[in-house]
Design an enzyme around this catalytic site. Structure first.
Site, mmCIF file in Angstrom:
data_model
loop_
_atom_site.group_PDB
_atom_site.id
_atom_site.type_symbol
_atom_site.label_atom_id
_atom_site.label_comp_id
_atom_site.label_asym_id
_atom_site.label_seq_id
_atom_site.Cartn_x
_atom_site.Cartn_y
_atom_site.Cartn_z
ATOM 1 N N SER A 254 -18.787 -8.801 -1.674
ATOM 2 C CA SER A 254 -18.726 -8.286 -0.312
ATOM 3 C C SER A 254 -17.481 -8.822 0.364
ATOM 4 O O SER A 254 -16.993 -9.903 0.038
ATOM 5 C CB SER A 254 -19.944 -8.742 0.471
ATOM 6 O OG SER A 254 -19.916 -10.156 0.564
ATOM 7 N N LYS A 255 -17.008 -8.042 1.329
ATOM 8 C CA LYS A 255 -15.742 -8.442 1.922
ATOM 9 C C LYS A 255 -15.885 -9.658 2.813
ATOM 10 O O LYS A 255 -14.902 -10.225 3.258
ATOM 11 C CB LYS A 255 -15.045 -7.281 2.629
ATOM 12 C CG LYS A 255 -15.858 -6.478 3.570
ATOM 13 C CD LYS A 255 -15.014 -5.308 4.075
ATOM 14 C CE LYS A 255 -15.862 -4.394 4.938
ATOM 15 N NZ LYS A 255 -15.297 -3.122 5.221
ATOM 16 N N ARG A 256 -17.126 -10.044 3.076
ATOM 17 C CA ARG A 256 -17.306 -11.272 3.844
ATOM 18 C C ARG A 256 -16.966 -12.491 2.977
ATOM 19 O O ARG A 256 -16.428 -13.463 3.461
ATOM 20 C CB ARG A 256 -18.747 -11.347 4.341
ATOM 21 C CG ARG A 256 -18.939 -12.309 5.463
ATOM 22 C CD ARG A 256 -20.161 -11.978 6.272
ATOM 23 N NE ARG A 256 -20.166 -10.587 6.708
ATOM 24 C CZ ARG A 256 -21.237 -9.952 7.144
ATOM 25 N NH1 ARG A 256 -22.390 -10.586 7.176
ATOM 26 N NH2 ARG A 256 -21.171 -8.692 7.541
#
Ligand code: GLU
Length: 485
Positions: A254-256
Site C-alpha cells: 500500500s502506498k502508505r
C-alpha cells in the site's frame, strides 16, 4: 496444434503508474519470450470517472523506461485493436445481448435506492452480501414492458446457485468456489459501459490471449470469468496468479507503507535493471549455480534466459526497500565509471528540467541551484525538533492536523502544483488556519528551510510518497517533542 502464446497486461489508468504493473508486466514478458509469443498491453479504462489519459501516458513512459516493451497496444497498434476498452463499448454491448438471449445473464431493473436498501437490510440482519436476485426471474412479459417504457437496467450474470465452480490455476491447482457465494455480478452498467469482468473476458478471448498472468488479488474474480467463458462457449485461457507484493506485515502493498509509484523509483535513481532484478525475486528465484550458490543478482536478459513460470512460489514475498537498495548498489558497481557519469548526467538533468521554472527567477549564478534544491535529495527532513518547534503551536492539535493533511495528499490527482494549491487552500479554509503560519510549518517539514521555492512547487517537485513520509515524520516529531522550556 497448440495456439501461439499470447499474454497481456491490462492496467487501469488511474493515478500514478503502479510498481505492481511493472512486476506483472515483467513476468508476462518473460513468459512471452520463453514461448516466442506476443505480449499485449491493453488499457482497461471502463471506469470513466477514475481513468485518465495522463495516467495512461505515465504507464507507457514508465514501462518504456524499464525496457518492458509490448508487441501490441493502444500506442503501437496491432491486429486485435482497438486496445483501449473505452473504444470497444459496442463490442461489449453486443456480447451482453448474446448472454441475455441465451439466459446466462438477465436485465436487472433495480434502482440505486432499492439496492442501497437491500444492502442496509443485509447488514442489519447479518445476511450475506450480494444481489438478492429480485430481477433474476421476472416474467418475460414484464421485462418486455419495462424495456418498452425505457426503464434503465443493468445486465447481471446468472450465477448458478447450486453448483460448484472450479477454477484451474497453474501454480495452485484447482480452486473450488460454491455457486451460492458467487454474486450475480453486474456485467453491463445502466450507462451501457461494461464492468471489468465482462470487458476483461470478452477482450481476452477476442485478443486470443492464451495465458492470463495477473496478481493473486484477482483469484476471487476468476469463477465469474470461468462462468462467462462457459456461457460464451469459449475455451478459457490458462490462469496463473502471481503472489502479491506485500508490506512487511504481509498485507497487500500500500502506498502508505511503501512507494508504489514507478515515478518514485525513477526519480530516486534506481536503475531499471536493479528494479527488475528485485521484482523478479518477488516470488521467483534463479536456479542455483552448479556448486549450489544462490544467484540473486542478474540482468533482464539473464532472467529471460533462465525463466520458468513453474519456479514461482506462491508464499507471499515481502517488499523490502533495503534489499532493493542493496541490489541497486550492486548494479551501479557493475557499471563503468563512464557509464555512471552518463547516468548521473541524465538523472540530474531530469531534476533540473523539473525545477528550472522555479530556479529561473532565483539564481544569480547557476551553482546557486544547490541551495534551492537540496531538499529534493535529503532523506532526513521532518525530523528536526529545533526546526519545527517555532511552528508547532498546540502540539497534539498540530500533529493531528498534519495527519489529516497526509491522508488528503494521498488522494490528490494529478500530483501537480495546481491541484496541491487547491487542496491546501481548501484545507486552510476548512480548518480556519492562519495560512501564513501553517504554510511555514509545511515548508519547514517538507523542505527543511524557511526559505524555499513556492510551497506548492516544492511539494509537486517531490514524489508524493516522499512528501507523505516527511509529513508523517514531522507529525511524529511534533507529537513527541518536549514542551518548550
Ligand atoms: N484492469 C485490471 C487491473 O487493473 C486487470 C486485471 C487482470 O489482469 O485481469 O489490474
Amino acid at each position: 496444434m497448440t495456439r501461439p502464446v499470447r499474454v497481456r497486461i491490462a492496467p487501469s489508468p488511474t493515478g500514478d503508474p503502479h510498481v505492481g504493473t511493472a512486476y506483472i508486466a515483467l513476468f508476462n514478458l518473460a513468459f512471452a519470450r520463453q514461448h516466442r509469443g506476443k505480449f499485449v498491453l491493453r488499457i482497461e479504462d471502463t471506469d470513466q470517472a477514475r481513468s485518465n489519459r495522463d495516467s495512461e501516458e505515465m504507464i507507457f513512459a514508465s514501462l518504456r523506461w524499464l525496457g518492458l516493451s509490448w508487441d501490441e497496444g493502444p500506442d503501437v497498434g496491432g491486429p486485435f485493436g482497438p486496445y483501449r476498452q473505452s473504444e470497444r463499448t459496442a463490442i461489449y454491448q453486443q456480447h451482453a445481448k448474446t448472454l441475455i438471449e441465451s439466459g446466462a445473464a438477465y436485465r436487472c431493473f433495480c434502482t440505486k435506492e432499492r439496492l442501497e436498501e437491500m444492502r442496509l437490510d443485509q447488514q442489519r440482519f447479518k445476511r450475506s452480501p450480494g444481489y438478492d436476485g429480485r430481477c433474476r426471474d421476472l416474467p418475460p412479459g414484464e421485462v418486455e414492458a419495462l424495456v418498452a417504457e425505457r426503464a434503465p437496467f443493468t445486465v447481471r450474470l446468472r450465477a448458478p446457485k447450486e453448483e460448484e465452480v472450479v477454477c484451474q490455476d497453474r501454480l495452485r491447482g484447482a480452486i473450488a468456489f460454491q455457486g451460492r457465494e458467487i454474486d450475480d455480478q453486474i456485467l453491463l452498467k445502466a450507462d451501457g459501459y461494461p464492468t471489468y469482468h465482462l470487458a476483461n473476458v470478452v477482450d481476452d478471448h477476442l485478443m486470443e490471449i492464451t495465458h492470463v498472468i495477473r496478481a493473486e488479488e484477482w483469484i476471487s474474480s476468476t469463477p465469474k470469468h470461468v462462468l462467462l467463458y462457459r456461457a460464451f462457449d469459449w475455451p478459457p485461457p490458462e490462469f496463473i496468479h502471481m503472489p502479491l507484493l506485500r508490506n512487511q506485515d504481509k498485507s497487500k502493498i500500500s502506498k502508505r507503507r511503501n512507494p508504489c509509484s514507478l515515478n518514485y523509483y525513477r526519480d530516486a535513481g534506481y536503475l531499471p535493471a536493479a528494479l527488475l532484478n528485485f521484482l523478479a525475486l518477488q516470488g521467483w528465484s534463479m536456479p542455483p549455480k552448479e556448486d549450489g550458490t544462490e544467484v540473486d543478482r542478474f540482468t533482464l536478459e539473464e532472467f529471460f534466459a533462465h525463466f520458468n513460470i513453474d519456479r514461482v512460489k506462491t508464499g507471499g514475498p515481502v517488499f523490502d526497500l533495503k534489499k532493493l537498495e542493496a541490489i541497486n548498489g550492486d548494479h551501479i558497481r557493475r557499471k563503468s565509471v563512464d557509464e555512471i557519469a552518463a547516468l548521473l548526467k541524465e538523472h540530474a538533468g531530469r531534476w533540473f528540467e523539473k525545477t528550472a521554472h522555479f530556479l529561473h527567477d532565483r539564481l544569480d549564478k547557476l551553482s546557486d541551484f544547490a541551495r534551492y534544491t537540496d531538499f529534493l535529495f535529503r532523506d532526513d527532513l521532518g525530523r528536526d525538533p529545533a526546526l519545527l518547534r517555532p511552528y508547532a503551536g498546540d502540539r497534539q492539535e498540530t500533529a493531528k492536523r498534519l495527519k489529516t493533511l497526509t491522508e488528503e495528499f494521498e488522494q490528490v490527482v494529478p500530483w501537480k502544483p495546481a491541484t496541491i494549491t487547491d487542496l491546501l487552500a481548501r484545507f486552510v479554509a476548512r480548518h480556519g488556519l492562519d495560512r501564513k503560519e501553517f504554510f511555514m510549518l509545511l515548508r519547514v517539514a517538507v523542505t527543511g528551510s524557511t526559505v524555499s521555492p513556492p510551497l506548492d512547487e516544492s511539494i509537486a517537485a517531490l514524489d508524493r510518497f516522499v512528501v507523505l513520509e516527511r509529513l508523517r515524520a514531522a507529525a511524529k516529531t511534533i507529537r513527541e517533542m518536549k514542551p518548550a522550556p
